[in-house]
Motif scaffolding. Structure first.
Motif, short mmCIF file in Angstrom:
data_model
loop_
_atom_site.label_atom_id
_atom_site.label_comp_id
_atom_site.label_asym_id
_atom_site.label_seq_id
_atom_site.Cartn_x
_atom_site.Cartn_y
_atom_site.Cartn_z
N ALA A 167 5.87 -1.89 -0.31
CA ALA A 167 5.41 -0.78 -1.15
C ALA A 167 6.56 0.00 -1.79
N ALA A 168 7.57 0.38 -1.00
CA ALA A 168 8.66 1.20 -1.53
C ALA A 168 9.46 0.48 -2.63
N SER A 173 8.69 7.52 -1.19
CA SER A 173 7.72 6.55 -0.70
C SER A 173 8.19 5.93 0.61
N ILE A 221 3.88 7.09 8.27
CA ILE A 221 2.56 6.59 8.68
C ILE A 221 2.61 5.24 9.38
N TYR A 222 3.73 4.54 9.24
CA TYR A 222 3.90 3.19 9.81
C TYR A 222 3.49 3.09 11.29
N LYS A 250 -1.12 -5.70 8.38
CA LYS A 250 -1.29 -4.38 7.75
C LYS A 250 0.06 -3.80 7.34
N THR A 251 1.03 -3.86 8.26
CA THR A 251 2.30 -3.19 7.99
C THR A 251 3.17 -3.96 7.01
N SER A 252 2.92 -5.28 6.84
CA SER A 252 3.73 -6.04 5.90
C SER A 252 3.53 -5.51 4.47
N LEU A 253 2.37 -4.93 4.20
CA LEU A 253 2.12 -4.34 2.88
C LEU A 253 3.03 -3.14 2.65
N PHE A 254 3.25 -2.35 3.71
CA PHE A 254 4.10 -1.16 3.59
C PHE A 254 5.54 -1.54 3.26
N VAL A 255 5.99 -2.64 3.85
CA VAL A 255 7.38 -3.05 3.67
C VAL A 255 7.68 -3.29 2.19
N ILE A 262 6.08 6.11 4.00
CA ILE A 262 5.75 4.86 4.70
C ILE A 262 6.23 4.93 6.15
#
Ligand SMILES: [Zn+2]
Length: 99
Positions: A52-53, A77, A84-85, A45-50, A81
């Motif tokens: 995103a920015a 962003s 919410i991370y 899930k969190t790899s998507l956030f990495v 991130i």
């Protein structure tokens, strides 16, 4: 918020973010000092956030948006991130495979 599998302590947002900036794949519990690891599920899930920015910044540059605006977008962003991370992190006390 992540919860320690060893002592059951629920980490605060600040404690979680601090631990994310430490090197290595383990996160030390602030309460019992045991090493904890992110679960496979939460890593996915969190790899998507990495991504995103930098992706938002890349898209804004590609569309010819002013560099200062793109940089501001990137920073905003990134902050969102980071905000919410910690909510997506789940802990386990076993070191799993990286992927
Ligand atoms: Zn603990």
């Amino acid at each position: 918020m992540p919860k320690c599998r060893n002592c059951g302590t629920i980490w605060t947002w600040g404690q979680t973010v601090c631990r994310l900036f430490t090197l290595g794949d383990s996160l030390t519990c602030p309460s019992c000092r045991q090493e904890q690891f992110m679960t496979m599920e939460s890593r996915k899930k969190t790899s998507l956030f990495v991504f995103a920015a930098p992706l938002i910044m890349f898209i804004s540059v590609a569309f010819g948006i002013d560099p200062f605006v793109s940089l501001a977008l990137f920073l905003v962003s990134f902050l969102v991130i980071m905000g919410i991370y910690p909510f997506f992190i789940e802990l386990t006390d076993e070191r799993g495979p990286m992927w």
